[in-house]
Write an enzyme that holds these catalytic residues in place. Sequence first.
Site, PDB file in Angstrom:
ATOM      1  N   SER A  18      43.499  54.133   4.401  1.00 11.60           N
ATOM      2  CA  SER A  18      43.178  53.184   5.466  1.00 11.60           C
ATOM      3  C   SER A  18      41.675  52.968   5.664  1.00 11.60           C
ATOM      4  O   SER A  18      41.183  52.868   6.789  1.00 11.60           O
ATOM      5  CB  SER A  18      43.841  53.599   6.787  1.00 11.60           C
ATOM      6  OG  SER A  18      45.258  53.617   6.635  1.00 11.60           O
ATOM      7  N   GLU A  74      42.949  61.571  -1.044  1.00 16.89           N
ATOM      8  CA  GLU A  74      43.729  60.588  -0.293  1.00 16.89           C
ATOM      9  C   GLU A  74      44.810  61.305   0.518  1.00 16.89           C
ATOM     10  O   GLU A  74      45.915  61.524   0.007  1.00 16.89           O
ATOM     11  CB  GLU A  74      44.396  59.601  -1.254  1.00 16.89           C
ATOM     12  CG  GLU A  74      43.426  58.803  -2.079  1.00 16.89           C
ATOM     13  CD  GLU A  74      44.023  57.463  -2.477  1.00 16.89           C
ATOM     14  OE1 GLU A  74      43.472  56.441  -2.088  1.00 16.89           O
ATOM     15  OE2 GLU A  74      45.066  57.453  -3.152  1.00 16.89           O
ATOM     16  N   ASN A  98      42.658  49.467  -4.885  1.00 14.35           N
ATOM     17  CA  ASN A  98      43.992  49.664  -5.469  1.00 14.35           C
ATOM     18  C   ASN A  98      44.915  48.600  -4.877  1.00 14.35           C
ATOM     19  O   ASN A  98      45.341  48.717  -3.732  1.00 14.35           O
ATOM     20  CB  ASN A  98      44.474  51.082  -5.120  1.00 14.35           C
ATOM     21  CG  ASN A  98      45.913  51.326  -5.535  1.00 14.35           C
ATOM     22  OD1 ASN A  98      46.516  50.529  -6.262  1.00 14.35           O
ATOM     23  ND2 ASN A  98      46.486  52.435  -5.078  1.00 14.35           N
ATOM     24  N   GLU A 119      51.758  57.627  -4.298  1.00 11.98           N
ATOM     25  CA  GLU A 119      53.001  56.845  -4.414  1.00 11.98           C
ATOM     26  C   GLU A 119      53.703  57.127  -5.739  1.00 11.98           C
ATOM     27  O   GLU A 119      54.929  57.073  -5.813  1.00 11.98           O
ATOM     28  CB  GLU A 119      52.686  55.341  -4.237  1.00 11.98           C
ATOM     29  CG  GLU A 119      52.449  55.014  -2.764  1.00 11.98           C
ATOM     30  CD  GLU A 119      51.474  53.891  -2.488  1.00 11.98           C
ATOM     31  OE1 GLU A 119      51.219  53.071  -3.396  1.00 11.98           O
ATOM     32  OE2 GLU A 119      50.952  53.837  -1.358  1.00 11.98           O
ATOM     33  N   LYS A 121      47.870  47.948  -5.658  1.00 11.04           N
ATOM     34  CA  LYS A 121      49.297  48.322  -5.712  1.00 11.04           C
ATOM     35  C   LYS A 121      50.089  47.147  -6.316  1.00 11.04           C
ATOM     36  O   LYS A 121      49.602  46.519  -7.250  1.00 11.04           O
ATOM     37  CB  LYS A 121      49.777  48.752  -4.327  1.00 11.04           C
ATOM     38  CG  LYS A 121      48.822  49.789  -3.724  1.00 11.04           C
ATOM     39  CD  LYS A 121      49.311  50.497  -2.530  1.00 11.04           C
ATOM     40  CE  LYS A 121      48.234  51.511  -2.121  1.00 11.04           C
ATOM     41  NZ  LYS A 121      48.596  52.323  -0.994  1.00 11.04           N
ATOM     42  N   GLY A 124      48.081  53.643   4.005  1.00 16.54           N
ATOM     43  CA  GLY A 124      48.882  52.517   4.462  1.00 16.54           C
ATOM     44  C   GLY A 124      49.399  52.678   5.887  1.00 16.54           C
ATOM     45  O   GLY A 124      50.261  51.927   6.325  1.00 16.54           O
ATOM     46  N   HIS A 128      48.405  59.072  -8.246  1.00 13.94           N
ATOM     47  CA  HIS A 128      48.430  58.485  -6.896  1.00 13.94           C
ATOM     48  C   HIS A 128      49.653  59.009  -6.134  1.00 13.94           C
ATOM     49  O   HIS A 128      50.712  59.218  -6.718  1.00 13.94           O
ATOM     50  CB  HIS A 128      48.469  56.955  -6.988  1.00 13.94           C
ATOM     51  CG  HIS A 128      48.286  56.314  -5.649  1.00 13.94           C
ATOM     52  ND1 HIS A 128      49.334  56.134  -4.779  1.00 13.94           N
ATOM     53  CD2 HIS A 128      47.183  55.861  -5.012  1.00 13.94           C
ATOM     54  CE1 HIS A 128      48.869  55.591  -3.662  1.00 13.94           C
ATOM     55  NE2 HIS A 128      47.568  55.395  -3.787  1.00 13.94           N
TER      56      HIS A 128
END
Length: 267
Positions: free
Chosen positions: A225, A179, A11, A106, A13, A185, A104
């Site tokens: 991560s 996730e 991904n 985010e 992003k 991140g 996701h």
Amino acid sequence: MKPRGLWVAGNWKMNLGVQATQSYLTQLKQELRASDFTPSHSVRLALFPSAELLTVAATATTNFPLPLLIGAQNVHWESKGAFTGEISPASLSELGIPAALVGHSERRQYFGETDETAAKRLKGALNAGLIVIFCVGETRAERESNQTSEVLRRQLAPIFTSDFQKEFESGDRILIAYEPVWAIGTGLTATPEQAQEAHQEIRLRLQNAFGSSASTRTPILYGGSVTPENAKDLFSQRDVDGGLVGGASVDPHKYAALVRIATALSP
Ligand code: PGA
């Protein structure tokens, strides 16, 4: 051995531009063609660039040494309409873009995605023939207050319904990504045991909702991560069928290293 093979999904992003995408894919192609690399059919590759790069990436990956799925990071539930800024699943499939991420964290955190809208997006994407990685996971506060299991139940409830039964049973178009938000991140990774525990729970919920064929066939990826340093231990867990990788996937060397690790575990 891994009964479902292993996925290495990247991904990106909103990180790479047009030039960077082209040089990334040129470099990745070389790495995957290197004489010491033996491809495996049971390793599946996917990359999720931002929307404006999809056709650049798709063009650069035709005639790639290994099949590599290109997918969007988000997709709307309608195929067209007054939805400024959204991505049409029908247009994606018309463009030959075969996959999408949905839900996701985010999107949930910054753009108001809810469990219900994520389920609608999954439906829209499947109707357009796309493969979807559907993302779930708890925040740090939720984990610390022992709510991980309840959060997974709540996030999965709108898609663990009869509406999705057939797709889950056929087992090849819906993937789930676990996730944990606290690991995304942050450089903090779930331990292999924490990942296995959450994946096992998701698989059990799949079994309860749709029966054993759906539960056995659905790939469950870990995200948060993942790096070439920790991937082997994570990917070796029984219910971990690969990774959805953010930061490390933006570097073609690291992405290729992850593909090698998956290949060694899944010849
Ligand atoms: P990360 O991102 O690997 O940078 O933690 C994972 C993701 O958001 O999919």
